[in-house]
Design a protein around this motif. Structure first.
Motif, PDB file in Angstrom:
ATOM      1  N   MET A 250     -36.138 -35.849 -14.880  1.00  0.00           N
ATOM      2  CA  MET A 250     -35.993 -34.403 -14.903  1.00  0.00           C
ATOM      3  C   MET A 250     -36.016 -33.901 -16.337  1.00  0.00           C
ATOM      4  N   TRP A 251     -37.082 -33.266 -16.722  1.00  0.00           N
ATOM      5  CA  TRP A 251     -37.209 -32.751 -18.074  1.00  0.00           C
ATOM      6  C   TRP A 251     -36.834 -31.285 -18.153  1.00  0.00           C
ATOM      7  N   PHE A 252     -36.289 -30.742 -17.067  1.00  0.00           N
ATOM      8  CA  PHE A 252     -35.904 -29.339 -17.028  1.00  0.00           C
ATOM      9  C   PHE A 252     -34.750 -29.052 -17.987  1.00  0.00           C
ATOM     10  N   PHE A 253     -33.715 -29.876 -17.951  1.00  0.00           N
ATOM     11  CA  PHE A 253     -32.516 -29.609 -18.751  1.00  0.00           C
ATOM     12  C   PHE A 253     -32.756 -29.744 -20.254  1.00  0.00           C
ATOM     13  N   PRO A 254     -33.507 -30.736 -20.734  1.00  0.00           N
ATOM     14  CA  PRO A 254     -33.784 -30.762 -22.181  1.00  0.00           C
ATOM     15  C   PRO A 254     -34.616 -29.578 -22.648  1.00  0.00           C
ATOM     16  N   THR A 255     -35.558 -29.114 -21.814  1.00  0.00           N
ATOM     17  CA  THR A 255     -36.374 -27.965 -22.201  1.00  0.00           C
ATOM     18  C   THR A 255     -35.537 -26.704 -22.305  1.00  0.00           C
ATOM     19  N   VAL A 256     -34.676 -26.484 -21.340  1.00  0.00           N
ATOM     20  CA  VAL A 256     -33.800 -25.308 -21.391  1.00  0.00           C
ATOM     21  C   VAL A 256     -32.805 -25.452 -22.533  1.00  0.00           C
ATOM     22  N   GLY A 257     -32.352 -26.668 -22.813  1.00  0.00           N
ATOM     23  CA  GLY A 257     -31.439 -26.893 -23.938  1.00  0.00           C
ATOM     24  C   GLY A 257     -32.077 -26.543 -25.266  1.00  0.00           C
ATOM     25  N   VAL A 258     -33.342 -26.909 -25.435  1.00  0.00           N
ATOM     26  CA  VAL A 258     -34.055 -26.537 -26.663  1.00  0.00           C
ATOM     27  C   VAL A 258     -34.194 -25.024 -26.750  1.00  0.00           C
ATOM     28  N   GLY A 259     -34.446 -24.366 -25.620  1.00  0.00           N
ATOM     29  CA  GLY A 259     -34.521 -22.904 -25.610  1.00  0.00           C
ATOM     30  C   GLY A 259     -33.207 -22.250 -25.970  1.00  0.00           C
TER      31      GLY A 259
ATOM     32  N   TYR B 106     -38.701 -17.785 -24.491  1.00  0.00           N
ATOM     33  CA  TYR B 106     -39.942 -18.219 -23.862  1.00  0.00           C
ATOM     34  C   TYR B 106     -39.855 -19.674 -23.416  1.00  0.00           C
ATOM     35  N   VAL B 107     -39.271 -20.539 -24.223  1.00  0.00           N
ATOM     36  CA  VAL B 107     -39.121 -21.943 -23.848  1.00  0.00           C
ATOM     37  C   VAL B 107     -38.221 -22.071 -22.624  1.00  0.00           C
ATOM     38  N   MET B 108     -37.152 -21.272 -22.563  1.00  0.00           N
ATOM     39  CA  MET B 108     -36.282 -21.309 -21.387  1.00  0.00           C
ATOM     40  C   MET B 108     -37.017 -20.836 -20.142  1.00  0.00           C
TER      41      MET B 108
ATOM     42  N   GLY C 252     -39.470 -23.521 -19.014  1.00  0.00           N
ATOM     43  CA  GLY C 252     -38.781 -24.616 -18.328  1.00  0.00           C
ATOM     44  C   GLY C 252     -38.398 -24.242 -16.907  1.00  0.00           C
ATOM     45  N   LEU C 253     -37.903 -23.020 -16.713  1.00  0.00           N
ATOM     46  CA  LEU C 253     -37.539 -22.573 -15.370  1.00  0.00           C
ATOM     47  C   LEU C 253     -38.752 -22.449 -14.470  1.00  0.00           C
ATOM     48  N   VAL C 254     -39.840 -21.910 -14.996  1.00  0.00           N
ATOM     49  CA  VAL C 254     -41.052 -21.720 -14.198  1.00  0.00           C
ATOM     50  C   VAL C 254     -41.628 -23.066 -13.783  1.00  0.00           C
ATOM     51  N   CYS C 255     -41.679 -24.015 -14.695  1.00  0.00           N
ATOM     52  CA  CYS C 255     -42.237 -25.330 -14.359  1.00  0.00           C
ATOM     53  C   CYS C 255     -41.328 -26.099 -13.404  1.00  0.00           C
ATOM     54  N   PHE C 256     -40.036 -25.965 -13.553  1.00  0.00           N
ATOM     55  CA  PHE C 256     -39.116 -26.698 -12.690  1.00  0.00           C
ATOM     56  C   PHE C 256     -39.059 -26.099 -11.294  1.00  0.00           C
ATOM     57  N   GLN C 257     -39.011 -24.780 -11.201  1.00  0.00           N
ATOM     58  CA  GLN C 257     -38.884 -24.124  -9.907  1.00  0.00           C
ATOM     59  C   GLN C 257     -40.215 -23.965  -9.180  1.00  0.00           C
TER      60      GLN C 257
END
Length: 98
Positions: free
Chosen positions: A1-10, A43-45, A48-53
């Motif tokens: 799951m790469w969702f949480f690191p992407t949102v964390g960077v955002g 934008y990064v957040m 991440g949400l768009v790709c995960f959901q």
């Protein structure tokens, strides 16, 4: 799951942008750059949400278009300020030295 690191960077990008914006007191150019860091973090957040959901990916493009419009307006205000006053110091705006 790469969702949480992407949102964390955002989230880190948003926090860095907010701290830079709050600590910027001298030049309008620095404030505009910190607002761009803030926009890229959001934008990064969103990305991440768009790709995960699996939502509609045009949301990212719409937000990116609004970010580009904001940057263009900020740059035009900066250029007109430098042409009229001769510097981009925020202190001149507060005191009303037009």
């Amino acid at each position: 799951m790469w969702f949480f690191p992407t949102v964390g960077v955002g989230v880190i990008g948003v926090m860095v942008g907010m701290v830079c914006l709050m600590s910027q007191r001298k030049s309008l150019f620095g404030a505009l750059l910190s607002m761009e860091i803030f926009t890229l973090g959001v934008y990064v957040m969103i990305f991440g949400l768009v790709c995960f959901q699996g939502w509609l990916s045009s949301v990212c493009l719409i937000f990116l278009a609004f970010g580009v419009c904001e940057a263009a307006l900020g740059l035009s205000v900066l250029v007109s300020l430098v042409r009229s006053i001769g510097s981009d110091y925020v202190g001149g705006l507060i005191l009303g030295h037009f």
